[in-house]
Structure formats: C-alpha cells, structure tokens
Write a protein that holds these residues in place. Structure first.
Motif, mmCIF file in Angstrom:
data_model
loop_
_atom_site.group_PDB
_atom_site.id
_atom_site.type_symbol
_atom_site.label_atom_id
_atom_site.label_comp_id
_atom_site.label_asym_id
_atom_site.label_seq_id
_atom_site.Cartn_x
_atom_site.Cartn_y
_atom_site.Cartn_z
ATOM 1 N N PRO A 10 3.105 3.538 -13.095
ATOM 2 C CA PRO A 10 4.277 4.430 -13.101
ATOM 3 C C PRO A 10 4.401 5.201 -11.786
ATOM 4 C CG PRO A 10 2.491 5.382 -14.383
ATOM 5 C CD PRO A 10 2.045 4.014 -14.002
ATOM 6 N N PHE A 11 5.635 5.380 -11.361
ATOM 7 C CA PHE A 11 5.881 6.138 -10.138
ATOM 8 C C PHE A 11 5.743 7.638 -10.425
ATOM 9 C CE2 PHE A 11 7.747 2.138 -8.913
ATOM 10 C CZ PHE A 11 7.506 2.059 -7.553
ATOM 11 N N ASN A 12 5.100 8.336 -9.527
ATOM 12 C CA ASN A 12 4.943 9.786 -9.673
ATOM 13 C C ASN A 12 5.437 10.534 -8.442
ATOM 14 O OD1 ASN A 12 2.947 8.976 -7.912
ATOM 15 N ND2 ASN A 12 1.309 10.180 -8.857
ATOM 16 N N GLY A 13 6.294 9.915 -7.658
ATOM 17 C CA GLY A 13 6.867 10.581 -6.495
ATOM 18 C C GLY A 13 5.830 10.857 -5.427
ATOM 19 N N VAL A 14 5.824 12.084 -4.948
ATOM 20 C CA VAL A 14 4.902 12.476 -3.874
ATOM 21 C C VAL A 14 3.722 13.286 -4.417
ATOM 22 C CG1 VAL A 14 6.688 12.424 -2.104
ATOM 23 C CG2 VAL A 14 6.298 14.525 -3.405
ATOM 24 N N ASP A 15 3.405 13.113 -5.686
ATOM 25 C CA ASP A 15 2.301 13.883 -6.282
ATOM 26 C C ASP A 15 0.973 13.579 -5.612
ATOM 27 O OD1 ASP A 15 4.149 14.950 -7.957
ATOM 28 O OD2 ASP A 15 3.536 13.837 -9.749
ATOM 29 N N ASN A 16 0.744 12.312 -5.247
ATOM 30 C CA ASN A 16 -0.514 11.971 -4.576
ATOM 31 C C ASN A 16 -0.645 12.687 -3.235
ATOM 32 O OD1 ASN A 16 -1.341 10.176 -6.614
ATOM 33 N ND2 ASN A 16 -0.163 8.503 -5.711
ATOM 34 N N TYR A 17 0.464 12.777 -2.505
ATOM 35 C CA TYR A 17 0.428 13.426 -1.202
ATOM 36 C C TYR A 17 0.267 14.938 -1.337
ATOM 37 C CZ TYR A 17 1.947 8.960 0.734
ATOM 38 O OH TYR A 17 2.007 7.643 1.094
ATOM 39 N N TYR A 67 -11.993 4.721 0.606
ATOM 40 C CA TYR A 67 -12.717 3.675 -0.136
ATOM 41 C C TYR A 67 -13.410 4.260 -1.369
ATOM 42 C CZ TYR A 67 -16.096 -0.008 -1.150
ATOM 43 O OH TYR A 67 -16.850 -0.977 -1.785
ATOM 44 N N VAL A 68 -14.068 5.405 -1.215
ATOM 45 C CA VAL A 68 -14.780 6.008 -2.345
ATOM 46 C C VAL A 68 -13.808 6.448 -3.431
ATOM 47 C CG1 VAL A 68 -16.238 7.957 -3.032
ATOM 48 C CG2 VAL A 68 -16.754 6.693 -0.937
ATOM 49 N N GLU A 69 -12.699 7.048 -3.035
ATOM 50 C CA GLU A 69 -11.713 7.478 -4.026
ATOM 51 C C GLU A 69 -11.119 6.291 -4.773
ATOM 52 O OE1 GLU A 69 -10.659 10.381 -5.162
ATOM 53 O OE2 GLU A 69 -12.113 11.484 -3.961
ATOM 54 N N ASN A 88 0.826 -1.202 0.000
ATOM 55 C CA ASN A 88 0.000 0.000 0.000
ATOM 56 C C ASN A 88 0.864 1.258 0.000
ATOM 57 O OD1 ASN A 88 -2.882 1.045 0.364
ATOM 58 N ND2 ASN A 88 -1.799 2.091 2.017
ATOM 59 N N ILE A 89 1.950 1.239 0.756
ATOM 60 C CA ILE A 89 2.861 2.390 0.777
ATOM 61 C C ILE A 89 3.496 2.588 -0.598
ATOM 62 C CG2 ILE A 89 5.006 3.266 1.763
ATOM 63 C CD1 ILE A 89 4.233 1.887 4.383
ATOM 64 N N ILE A 90 3.891 1.490 -1.238
ATOM 65 C CA ILE A 90 4.475 1.598 -2.589
ATOM 66 C C ILE A 90 3.445 2.143 -3.565
ATOM 67 C CG2 ILE A 90 5.441 0.269 -4.496
ATOM 68 C CD1 ILE A 90 6.631 -1.646 -2.433
ATOM 69 N N LEU A 91 2.201 1.673 -3.453
ATOM 70 C CA LEU A 91 1.140 2.132 -4.346
ATOM 71 C C LEU A 91 0.862 3.617 -4.173
ATOM 72 C CD1 LEU A 91 -1.078 1.435 -6.424
ATOM 73 C CD2 LEU A 91 -2.570 0.836 -4.500
ATOM 74 N N SER A 92 1.059 4.141 -2.959
ATOM 75 C CA SER A 92 0.790 5.562 -2.725
ATOM 76 C C SER A 92 1.757 6.469 -3.466
ATOM 77 C CB SER A 92 0.850 5.856 -1.226
ATOM 78 O OG SER A 92 2.169 5.694 -0.722
ATOM 79 N N ALA A 104 -6.048 6.846 -3.246
ATOM 80 C CA ALA A 104 -6.671 6.179 -2.106
ATOM 81 C C ALA A 104 -5.620 5.557 -1.188
ATOM 82 C CB ALA A 104 -7.637 5.103 -2.599
ATOM 83 N N ALA A 105 -4.567 5.008 -1.768
ATOM 84 C CA ALA A 105 -3.490 4.455 -0.945
ATOM 85 C C ALA A 105 -2.801 5.551 -0.143
ATOM 86 C CB ALA A 105 -2.479 3.729 -1.840
ATOM 87 N N ALA A 106 -2.624 6.721 -0.753
ATOM 88 C CA ALA A 106 -2.020 7.839 -0.026
ATOM 89 C C ALA A 106 -2.914 8.297 1.124
ATOM 90 C CB ALA A 106 -1.748 8.997 -0.981
#
Length: 340
Positions: free
Chosen positions: A93-100, A299-301, A74-78, A311-313
C-alpha cells in the motif's frame, strides 16, 4: 614534327583522344549525393547521423534494463509501506511521504549521515595525500625500485576485498593479533587481549585504514602516469629560479595536473561514499550499529529489520545527497575545462 628518310619534314598530328578509348567518364558523385548512393545496385544506406546512435543503442538498452528500471522500482517502493507483514501478504500500500518524514525526523538517521560524510572526507583526504606522495616517489625512483614498488601497489590494489578484510581482522585479533603484540612490545599496557572492535570509533578507524590501503595504489599509479606528461624543462626552470620541492609542486606540478586531481578526487568520493563490503564484512556495522554508513544502514533496515519501504527511502536520500555534493564538484570540473 617527323623527319622521313628523304629528309622531308612533316608536322606531327596533335594528341587527341583515341576513338577506341570509349565514351568519356563522368566524375564520381560527391557530397550528399554520394552519401545517398550505395555501392551496390544504387540502394540507399542509412543516414550517417544515425550510425552513432545505432552503435551505442545496445549499451543504452542494457543500462536502462539493469540500472534505470531498478532505480524506478526503488523510488516507487520508497513511497510504499512494505514491512514483514506486507511482504508475506504480498501487499504494497502507498503511504505517501511517510517513510521520508520518519527518516528526516529520526536522530539516528542524521547520526549515520554525519558519520558517512566524515568517513568519506577522512578517506578521500588520506587517499589523495598519500597516493600523491607515493606517485611523486615513483617519479624519483630508479628503474628497478620503481618496478618493485609498482608491483607491490598493483598486488595491494588487485587483492579481493573480502580477503583484505580477513587479513585486517587477523591483524587486529583480540588474542593473536599483530597489533596487540606490537603495542605490548613497544611497552604499552592494557593490550593483553584488547578488543579493537569494542567501540564504533575504533572500528571506523580500522575500516578507514583498510579502505585507504586498497585505494592508494590507484591514485599513486595514475599520479606517476600524469607526472610523465610534465616536461623536464619546467622542473629545470623552477630549479634555476631557486624553488624548493614544495614550491615546485605548487607552482609547476599542481597547475599542470589540476584536472587530474579534480577527476581523481571525484571518483574517490563516489567510491568511498558507496563503500559497502569493507564496512559490512569487518563488523556488520557494529558494535550496536555504531559503525554503520548510509549503505549499511539501508541494508540493515531492509534485510535485517524487514522495513523494505524505509530502506528504499534511505537509498533514495543517499543518491540525492551524493548528487547534491557532486553537483558542486561538477561545476569545478566544468570551470576548469572552460579555463583551459
């Protein structure tokens, strides 16, 4: 000495080991020497220090498989961009900390965070206060009334969550709900087919009542069990000093049960903060996502919106927030243990 029939006395020989008794036996080995010898054939057994680790090994392995591995994934997926397109194409694809950064800059996320903490605080307050009062009541009741109340608490506590949600939905039903009938009976107007789930605030109030109703029995029964450890002499001493019920609670009950209140509050904070079934089954986070907590938001996201990386983030940030809050609480518990 021995006296013969003729009257002569002879000295009896001193006690000595019989020759037929066999060779003298050596004492059994003790200490580390005994631990290294096996009862069979002199084979060495495992060192005693390894035994606890061997016993907890299967449990640790199971927890690592069922909990640690999904957490790491889950951390990797975030840190990956996984939306519907990437999910169909099986790309991550990895996008760094864009989700956060997207979450921390989203006002809706912070609204859900505030709602989650207010929801948790309100529930824990109601659960601890009402549960403690019912526990005190159990301690004062007679045998049969205590048995009846305890059975009612156990049945409420053991009721499946989905079934209890269904009951509350019937109670607050728009057409045939008991609450609308009760409000009309009491003389209030505007409750003909009133929709109790029309706003997010009213929905959260109903969910709060549901969660508190299902959690109060745990606190009440444990409170009663803890009260049995307080000696009657302490109550009698407080009564002789002229203390009333409130003073007796703060001067006698609370100091002796302080560890109970700390641990129980700690458990309730975790259970309420991660509550999912009650919130989602009641109104699926509606209306217009106005009753979402962090667990429902993630869950919704992920499932409804298809933003799996986002959602993982959300779930990772939820864990971080809970750990930060609990760290202060751990300090209180450790400080309490050092004082005892």
């Amino acid at each position: 000495m021995t006296v013969h029939s003729q009257g002569a006395a002879t000295a009896a020989p001193q006690d000595a080991p019989h020759e037929s008794a066999g060779p003298a036996q050596t004492p059994p080995p003790t200490g580390a020497k005994a631990a290294s010898q096996s009862p069979r054939g002199g084979r060495k057994s495992l060192p005693s220090g390894w035994l606890p680790y061997l016993l907890i090994g299967p449990a640790v392995l199971s927890m690592a498989t069922l909990l640690l591995y999904p957490l790491i994934k889950n951390i990797i997926l975030s840190f990956q961009k996984v939306d519907k397109i990437e999910f169909i194409q099986r790309k991550a694809p990895f996008n760094g900390v864009d989700n956060y950064t997207e979450l921390l800059g989203d006002s809706q996320f912070w609204t859900v965070v505030v709602r989650s903490f207010l929801f948790t605080a309100g529930n824990v307050f109601l659960i601890m206060v009402l549960g403690s009062l019912i526990g005190l009541l159990l301690n004062r009741l007679g045998k049969w009334m205590r048995l009846v109340l305890s059975m009612a608490l156990v049945m409420a506590w053991a009721m499946p969550i989905v079934a209890s949600v269904t009951v509350f939905q019937w109670l607050f039903d728009e057409q045939y709900g008991v609450m609308n009938w009760l409000m009309r009976t009491l003389g209030f107007s505007g409750y003909e087919q009133h929709n109790w789930f029309e706003t997010g605030l009213s929905t959260m109030v109903i969910i709060t009542v549901l969660v508190a109703w299902g959690s109060i029995p745990f606190v009440a029964l444990n409170m009663y069990a803890a009260l049995t450890t307080v000696s009657t002499e302490m109550y009698e001493a407080a009564r002789m000093d002229g203390a009333n019920g409130w003073q007796t609670f703060w001067q006698v009950v609370f100091p002796n049960l302080k560890s109970f209140f700390l641990v129980t509050t700690f458990l309730e904070v975790i259970w309420v903060f991660k509550a999912f079934t009650q919130v989602y089954a009641m109104n699926k986070g509606g209306p217009d996502r106005a009753s979402e907590t962090l667990t429902i938001y993630a869950y919704v996201e992920g499932q409804s919106q298809g933003h799996y990386g986002l959602a993982a983030a959300i779930s990772v940030l939820t864990i971080v927030m809970l750990v930060i809050v609990m760290s202060f609480y751990f300090r209180l518990i450790l400080k309490q243990e050092e004082e005892q």
